[in-house]
Enzyme design. Structure first.
Site, PDB file in Angstrom:
ATOM      1  N   VAL A 192       0.742  -1.274  -0.190  1.00 40.31           N
ATOM      2  CA  VAL A 192      -0.219   0.024  -0.235  1.00 40.31           C
ATOM      3  C   VAL A 192       0.897   1.317   0.046  1.00 40.31           C
ATOM      4  CG1 VAL A 192      -2.164   1.715   1.146  1.00 40.31           C
ATOM      5  CG2 VAL A 192      -1.710  -1.341   1.815  1.00 40.31           C
TER       6      VAL A 192
ATOM      7  N   HIS B 270      -7.567   7.027   2.530  1.00 36.29           N
ATOM      8  CA  HIS B 270      -7.874   5.480   1.950  1.00 36.29           C
ATOM      9  C   HIS B 270      -6.695   4.408   2.979  1.00 36.29           C
ATOM     10  CE1 HIS B 270      -9.041   2.406  -0.725  1.00 36.29           C
ATOM     11  NE2 HIS B 270      -8.715   1.884  -0.444  1.00 36.29           N
TER      12      HIS B 270
END
Length: 175
Positions: free
Chosen positions: A90, A97
């Protein structure tokens, strides 16, 4: 964890038990595949280097890092693996988010470790930018996939009572 003092791919090869006879599941997020596929390749190479057989390694893909939890749980519940390695990446963006995905995935994988009878290895990179991800997937800091594979082998051995410390304690009369 990669730091200026620890390279992800550096380890004492003699400290790793044989992986012969061990079975591994690897669940890989397709999001940021440039990084996650490199980690998967490094993990497979490391498992094979330590004696695992190709037929004892299954790689399955999920869309993103958040889905690693379901993918790992599915592997634990529906296969006969000794360990599952979850690999994702990520990269921080402009919205929160990143925080939700990282926290949810981390919590989910931690919960699997608490309730499952086999280890689920945490291989989620949480990077601020592409450069950090590159450094941790074969760049200057090594490859997180290698570290996760070594961890998986050691945890399987730990669960089977085949660690050096455990054997030493038994010989000393300890538990």
């Amino acid at each position: 964890m990669a730091t200026a003092y620890h390279h992800l791919s550096d380890y004492d090869i003699n400290s790793v038990p044989s992986a012969e006879g061990m079975r591994f599941g690897i669940v890989v997020a397709d999001w940021n595949d440039r990084f996650t596929y490199s980690m998967a390749e490094a993990a497979i190479d490391t498992l094979l280097r330590h004696g695992a057989h190709t037929e004892d390694i299954l790689v399955k893909h999920v869309p993103g890092s958040f889905e690693l939890v379901y993918g790992a749980a599915w592997m634990v519940e529906n296969t006969a693996f000794d360990a599952v390695i979850a690999l994702g990446c990520v990269i921080r963006g402009d919205t929160p988010h990143f925080d939700y995905i990282c926290q949810g995935t981390t919590q989910g994988l931690a919960e699997l470790n608490l309730r499952c009878k086999i280890p689920v290895i945490y291989g989620l990179l949480t990077c601020n930018n592409n450069e950090q991800a590159e450094a941790r997937t074969g760049g200057v800091l090594g490859n997180k996939g290698t570290e996760c594979a070594v961890t998986a082998i050691k945890m399987v051995a730990y669960g089977k009572g085949k660690t050096e410390n455990h054997q030493h304690q038994e010989s000393q009369g300890g538990v």
